[in-house]
Design an enzyme around this catalytic site. Structure first.
Site, short mmCIF file in Angstrom:
data_model
loop_
_atom_site.label_atom_id
_atom_site.label_comp_id
_atom_site.label_asym_id
_atom_site.label_seq_id
_atom_site.Cartn_x
_atom_site.Cartn_y
_atom_site.Cartn_z
N GLU A 1 65.72 -16.73 -31.75
CA GLU A 1 65.79 -18.15 -32.08
C GLU A 1 67.24 -18.56 -32.31
OE1 GLU A 1 64.29 -19.27 -35.96
OE2 GLU A 1 63.57 -21.16 -35.15
N SER B 1 54.03 -25.13 -34.33
CA SER B 1 54.30 -26.09 -33.23
C SER B 1 53.48 -25.69 -32.02
CB SER B 1 55.77 -26.07 -32.85
OG SER B 1 56.57 -26.25 -33.98
N SER C 1 54.85 -18.90 -40.43
CA SER C 1 54.83 -19.62 -41.70
C SER C 1 53.42 -19.79 -42.23
CB SER C 1 55.45 -21.02 -41.52
OG SER C 1 56.80 -20.91 -41.23
N GLU D 1 68.82 -25.64 -47.31
CA GLU D 1 69.16 -24.65 -48.33
C GLU D 1 69.16 -23.23 -47.74
OE1 GLU D 1 66.87 -27.08 -48.66
OE2 GLU D 1 68.04 -28.39 -49.96
N GLN E 1 54.11 -19.50 -32.27
CA GLN E 1 54.55 -18.47 -33.21
C GLN E 1 53.87 -18.68 -34.55
OE1 GLN E 1 57.32 -19.05 -35.97
NE2 GLN E 1 58.96 -17.86 -35.05
#
Lengths: 406, 371
Positions: free
Chosen positions: A246, A163, A131, A374, A128
């Site tokens: 996910e 990943s 990011s 967070e 994927q």
């Protein structure tokens, strides 16, 4: 309240058990190499193929796409039973958990026909590509550009924390197609061939020493418009489909850590006597125990909803926040107990084969990957409790005009 | 896998919430808080009795509804949520459970129907001095069937009809059933942190006392009763903690500062997320306790300790951070935050504090690991 299976569940479990006993690979005796060597990858693929042929890969997916056509509770039971065997590593999670479901939901018929079955069978692996250096938590800040050129798109830019990119065949790529509109509106989703020469994969050397993630660079990568997944400018909406998949996954938990630390405490002394009798440590062990057990039973509540054919409540969203912090706190306390010796991370010298030293170095990654502490707290506050979203200064500004800092 | 309330139990829960919404508004709690002569809400007690809740987990042959422990847990959660100012926990979780656990057939037949009918309020009197309940702390004595000694604090001791008292006879500990209407009993209402639940000092001067269970088993029986009570109390705590979170959330959505609702600031959002996390962990641990209790499982001591430790942590955290979220208003008498802040302490200490329960938990873990 009953921990036992219903008659239907018990029947399915016993069917799964006998199939696993007959088919699950035996212990190889080899230390898991994280799928880095070709032999482990071959084992993983062979196991996935065997499961797919029996309808146990993607238990809940329709049979026409190679799935098992089963219910969520069946998937959970298969997962529980499979975990009792020593099965090969799983390089398929991201593809089958996130990318391929997106193709199934949003993609065109030709793509579904082309990709779903081979992915279920483990013949093809996906990663994927969301990011970027400019946005981990802020995924919609993606800068990787896709520029239209006739019937093609040309892609330039960089992804990070990917990943399995180094062993993936295909990738689901979120790219900026229009920098003149606000950031959520100018992105488009594509699938790409990871083996293309214009794609460069560089492993990231993690602080723990391992390399599970990669940087991925695109230099004039040319793809067809038919590789678009969803409409032009629909990339953000499509990415939400991916991320929703996910969140449906039920994460594992950090159980049993208190047992390990007890073992350590029995072998170690503090100034006040045996560590196992140390009041401060005992209080901490109790605190960790109720957190780990609380997570375990929270998962049972989620499984119960699935077992009853209901949609699970939001309680499963607490899992990683709790387990990651727990792992870090336990590791730090264990090292304190080991005192000066705690600095040694050589598994031949450190107590319990340096498992707490290893955990200490892995824990920061746990607290960041898949949503930082967070961001996860924001998600609980916004989606579970209904508190307002953070103020977003960049929401209505053309992407090219958003301040970027460094 | 069926790790949730059943549909019937969920129905009971929603009915209980409606009932308490109608009959136990916060004004009823405040009426007890503000009037020192009012030890509990007698109207509510009567109505709760009519619902059959006092006998929910008492067998039908003893005048109860004959439901399971899980049903009582369901009710407990709603009582906790509404801060019900009635002697329910003392009477039901402690005294009725103690009689069910250790009473003779005759004692059960004598007391359980009266408890179920709301005629008898009970209290559980174990401690005499600061610190955990232990053998050295038991000074109360029974000689020739008569009890002498002092117990404090005893929740509902000033309004109870009977007490179960931990005392010693011939150096051995026992639980004793004592009728508090006897003229040798002195009662003094205590000033406590949570005036919505009354508490007393009980003085016995040769009061007739009847053994409950065997002599020599007093401390272990008291612990067994506390294991059971801890599970029910955990549900009260979870109910209170959930309500405190709702209050904090409502306030954070409606209170504006610097031109925005304070609930849009991460300092508040993350605080409330942390409350939610602790509440869910406490709920899950409480469910496991409910299962262990209902199933008669050997894991009860460990499950009860886990439920207790988790619930004490969750309610205390939710109560104090709810108050903090309310800012200065939270510190006033008129805003309800302090009612939860007080009750969190009351429930957190009444069956023994979390520190002692953590030690019990780890002792149980050691036993399990050794087995």
């Amino acid at each position: 309240m009953d921990f036992n299976d219903t008659a239907e569940e018990a029947a399915y479990r016993s069917q799964v058990r006998s199939w696993l006993t007959a088919n699950a690979p035996r212990k190889s005796g080899r230390v898991d190499s994280g799928l880095e060597d070709p032999a482990s990858m071959e084992e993983a693929k062979a196991w996935q193929r065997k499961k797919a042929e029996a309808g146990y890969a993607c238990v809940t997916w329709p049979k026409e796409w190679g799935g098992g056509g089963g219910a969520s509770w069946q998937s959970v039971i298969f997962g529980q039973e499979e975990a009792r065997h020593e099965t090969p590593g799983n390089p398929f999670q991201i593809g089958l958990g996130m990318c391929v479901p997106t193709v199934m939901t949003v993609g065109n018929d030709a793509d579904k026909e082309r990709f779903v079955r081979p992915a279920v069978r483990g013949d093809e692996i996906w990663c994927q590509l969301f990011s970027e250096p400019s946005g981990g938590s802020d995924v919609a800040a993606a800068r990787t550009r896709a520029v239209r050129d006739g019937d093609d798109w040309v892609i330039n830019g960089q992804k990070v924390w990917t990943s399995g990119a180094h062993y993936s065949d295909f990738g689901l790529l979120l790219a900026r197609t229009d920098p003149d509109v606000p950031k959520h509106k100018g992105m488009t989703m594509f699938w790409i061939n990871m083996k293309d020469a214009a794609v460069e994969v560089r492993p990231i050397h993690q602080m723990s020493g391992a390399s599970n993630f990669n940087e991925v660079y695109f230099t004039d990568l040319r793809i067809k418009d038919s590789q678009r997944v969803g409409g032009v400018g629909e990339g953000w909406r499509v990415s939400l489909v991916t991320l929703m998949n996910e969140r449906l996954a039920i994460g594992g938990g950090a159980g049993g850590g208190h047992r390990t630390i007890f073992k350590l405490a029995q072998e170690i002394s503090t100034l006040a006597g045996p560590a196992a009798k140390d009041a401060g440590l005992r209080e901490k062990i109790a605190d960790w125990f109720v957190q780990a057990e609380g997570l375990k039973y929270t998962r049972y509540r989620t499984l119960t909803a699935l077992s009853r054919g209901q949609v699970p409540g939001p309680e499963s969203s607490i899992g990683k926040v709790v387990s990651a912090a727990l792992m870090q706190d336990m590791a730090n306390t264990a090292l304190e107990l080991e005192d000066q010796f705690g600095i040694i991370s050589d598994p031949d010298l450190a107590p319990l084969a340096a498992s707490f030293q290893t955990a200490l170095l892995a824990a920061p990654g746990m607290r960041i990957a898949g949503g930082t502490d967070e961001i996860l707290r924001n998600i609980i506050a916004e989606r579970v409790l209904g508190l307002p979203q953070d103020v977003r200064l960049d929401k209505d500004v053309a992407f090219k005009d958003i301040p970027t800092g460094r | 896998m069926d790790f949730d309330f059943s549909d019937d139990q969920k129905f009971l829960k929603s009915e209980a919430r409606k009932f308490l919404g109608a009959h136990c508004p916060v004004s009823a709690v405040r009426a007890v808080l503000d009037r020192s002569e009012k030890a509990y809400d007698q109207d509510l007690w009567k109505k709760v009795t009519e619902q059959g809740w006092l006998g929910a987990a008492i067998a039908e042959e003893h005048g109860g509804l004959g439901l399971g422990s899980v049903e009582l847990c369901v009710i407990a959660e709603e009582l906790g949520r509404s801060l019900a100012p009635i002697p329910f926990s003392s009477t039901v979780y402690f005294v009725a459970e103690a009689i069910k656990l250790a009473g003779s057939e005759q004692q059960k037949a004598e007391w359980l129907p009266r408890i179920a009918r709301g005629e008898t309020i009970g209290c559980f009197a174990t401690v005499e001095r600061p610190g955990v309940m232990n053998d050295a702390g038991v000074q109360a004595r029974v000689e020739g069937g008569n009890l002498t000694g002092v117990k404090l604090p005893v929740t509902d001791g000033d309004i109870a009809d009977i007490a179960i008292v931990l005392a010693k006879s011939g150096g051995q500990s026992g639980l004793y059933l004592v009728n508090l209407s006897d003229s040798t009993v002195g009662r003094q209402t205590l000033q406590t942190l949570d005036p919505t639940r009354s508490s007393a000092k009980l003085t016995f001067s040769g009061t007739p006392a009847e053994l409950l269970g065997e002599i020599g088993e007093g401390l272990s029986l008291a612990e067994a009763v506390m294991n059971r009570a801890a599970v029910f109390l955990a549900f009260e705590q979870v109910g209170g903690a959930d309500r405190a979170l709702e209050m904090a959330k409502d306030y954070a959505l409606n209170r504006y500062a610097f031109g925005r609702p304070i609930g849009s600031y991460q300092a508040i959002k993350h605080k409330l997320a942390d409350i939610y996390i602790k509440n869910e962990l406490a709920r899950s641990n409480a469910y496991y306790g409910a299962w262990a209790l209902d199933d008669g499982a050997a894991e009860l001591p460990l499950a009860a300790a886990a439920a207790r430790v988790s619930a004490c942590d969750a309610f205390w955290f939710a109560a104090k951070e709810n108050l903090q979220t309310h800012g200065g208003m939270g510190f006033t008498w008129d805003v309800d935050c302090h009612l939860f802040y007080r009750r969190a302490q009351q429930l957190g200490l009444v069956a023994g504090g979390a520190k002692a329960w953590k030690e019990r938990l780890v002792t149980q873990l050691e036993r399990r690991n050794a087995a």
